[in-house]
Design an enzyme around this catalytic site. Structure first.
Site, PDB file in Angstrom:
ATOM      1  NE  ARG A   1      -3.591  -2.207   2.209  1.00  0.00           N
ATOM      2  CZ  ARG A   1      -4.462  -2.566   1.226  1.00  0.00           C
ATOM      3  NH1 ARG A   1      -5.217  -1.826   0.464  1.00  0.00           N
ATOM      4  NH2 ARG A   1      -5.395  -3.911   1.518  1.00  0.00           N
ATOM      5  CG  ASP A   2       1.666   5.378  -2.429  1.00  0.00           C
ATOM      6  OD1 ASP A   2       2.045   5.458  -3.454  1.00  0.00           O
ATOM      7  OD2 ASP A   2       1.839   6.348  -1.621  1.00  0.00           O
TER       8      ASP A   2
ATOM      9  CG  ASN B   1       3.446   8.794 -12.382  1.00  0.00           C
ATOM     10  OD1 ASN B   1       2.789   8.902 -13.332  1.00  0.00           O
ATOM     11  ND2 ASN B   1       3.151   8.555 -11.095  1.00  0.00           N
TER      12      ASN B   1
ATOM     13  CB  VAL C   1      10.229   5.879  -5.863  1.00  0.00           C
ATOM     14  CG1 VAL C   1      11.076   4.594  -5.462  1.00  0.00           C
ATOM     15  CG2 VAL C   1       9.774   6.617  -4.635  1.00  0.00           C
TER      16      VAL C   1
ATOM     17  CG  HIS D   1       6.529   2.793  -8.849  1.00  0.00           C
ATOM     18  ND1 HIS D   1       7.800   3.282  -8.983  1.00  0.00           N
ATOM     19  CD2 HIS D   1       5.602   3.853  -8.722  1.00  0.00           C
ATOM     20  CE1 HIS D   1       7.571   4.557  -8.936  1.00  0.00           C
ATOM     21  NE2 HIS D   1       6.335   4.959  -8.722  1.00  0.00           N
TER      22      HIS D   1
ATOM     23  CG  HIS E   1       1.197   4.718  -9.049  1.00  0.00           C
ATOM     24  ND1 HIS E   1       1.184   5.439  -7.650  1.00  0.00           N
ATOM     25  CD2 HIS E   1       2.098   5.123  -9.737  1.00  0.00           C
ATOM     26  CE1 HIS E   1       2.338   5.922  -7.778  1.00  0.00           C
ATOM     27  NE2 HIS E   1       3.015   5.803  -9.040  1.00  0.00           N
TER      28      HIS E   1
HETATM   29  P1  AMP Z   1       5.936   8.049  -8.217  1.00  0.00           P
HETATM   30  O1  AMP Z   1       5.822   9.419  -8.192  1.00  0.00           O
HETATM   31  O2  AMP Z   1       5.272   7.525  -9.483  1.00  0.00           O
HETATM   32  O3  AMP Z   1       7.547   7.664  -8.363  1.00  0.00           O
HETATM   33  O4  AMP Z   1       5.350   7.268  -6.932  1.00  0.00           O
HETATM   34  C1  AMP Z   1       6.157   6.980  -5.888  1.00  0.00           C
HETATM   35  C2  AMP Z   1       4.996   6.691  -4.906  1.00  0.00           C
HETATM   36  O5  AMP Z   1       5.738   5.893  -3.768  1.00  0.00           O
HETATM   37  C3  AMP Z   1       4.135   7.862  -4.349  1.00  0.00           C
HETATM   38  O6  AMP Z   1       3.010   7.589  -4.494  1.00  0.00           O
HETATM   39  C4  AMP Z   1       4.649   7.837  -2.793  1.00  0.00           C
HETATM   40  O7  AMP Z   1       3.681   8.192  -1.851  1.00  0.00           O
HETATM   41  C5  AMP Z   1       5.084   6.231  -2.565  1.00  0.00           C
HETATM   42  N1  AMP Z   1       5.741   6.009  -1.477  1.00  0.00           N
HETATM   43  C6  AMP Z   1       7.294   6.449  -1.395  1.00  0.00           C
HETATM   44  N2  AMP Z   1       7.657   5.999  -0.377  1.00  0.00           N
HETATM   45  C7  AMP Z   1       6.854   4.915  -0.033  1.00  0.00           C
HETATM   46  C8  AMP Z   1       7.087   3.911   1.045  1.00  0.00           C
HETATM   47  N3  AMP Z   1       8.202   3.767   1.874  1.00  0.00           N
HETATM   48  N4  AMP Z   1       6.038   2.955   1.367  1.00  0.00           N
HETATM   49  C9  AMP Z   1       5.194   3.096   0.402  1.00  0.00           C
HETATM   50  N5  AMP Z   1       4.946   4.115  -0.385  1.00  0.00           N
HETATM   51  C10 AMP Z   1       5.757   5.011  -0.562  1.00  0.00           C
END
Ligand code: AMP
Length: 115
Positions: free
Chosen positions: A30-31, A88, A97, A101, A103
């Site tokens: 989960r995000d 993304n 990140v 990944h 979403h």
């Molecule tokens: P993106 O912007 O597509 O790179 O998405 C990165 C996502 O990772 C964001 O929606 C963040 O809220 C989520 N995120 C960052 N660190 C963590 C974590 N430790 N556990 C879960 N989600 C995370």
């Protein structure tokens, strides 16, 4: 190095996460900052930084990210109502990140086009 991202650490069990699915190749959790009632991230254990870095050898793995998302949508109970999957990529895509990944967002109507 993509191995050193927060998602790499989650995949290796070095950081805690609310894991909803895992197998030899994928982890879903989960995000931390959910943008919908259900917001799950599906990642390959293999550290691919962005979609640009995926090669033909990753085709099955990337397909499996989507199949896992569909399975999780079923488990979460919104598969029939509908949901969204998003990847993304880099700055204009809003990627923060650098470990590939997917979403999975569901549980409410989602607007289109996104901002
Ligand atoms: P993106 O912007 O597509 O790179 O998405 C990165 C996502 O990772 C964001 O929606 C963040 O809220 C989520 N995120 C960052 N660190 C963590 C974590 N430790 N556990 C879960 N989600 C995370």
């Amino acid at each position: 190095m993509p191995e050193d991202t927060v998602f790499g650490k989650i995949a290796r069990g070095e950081l805690p996460a609310d894991i909803v699915y895992a197998d030899d190749d994928l982890v879903a959790f989960r995000d931390l900052s959910p943008q919908a009632p259900t917001h799950v991230l599906v990642i390959p254990r293999k550290p691919i930084a962005t979609l640009n870095d995926a090669g033909p050898e990753d085709a099955e793995l990337i397909g499996r990210l989507f199949l896992a998302a569909a399975k999780i949508a079923q488990q979460e109970g919104f598969a029939e109502d509908g949901y969204r999957t998003v990847v993304n990529c880099n700055a204009n895509g809003g990627q923060t990140v650098f470990h590939l990944h997917l979403h999975l967002l569901g549980g409410r109507p989602l607007h289109w086009p996104p901002g």
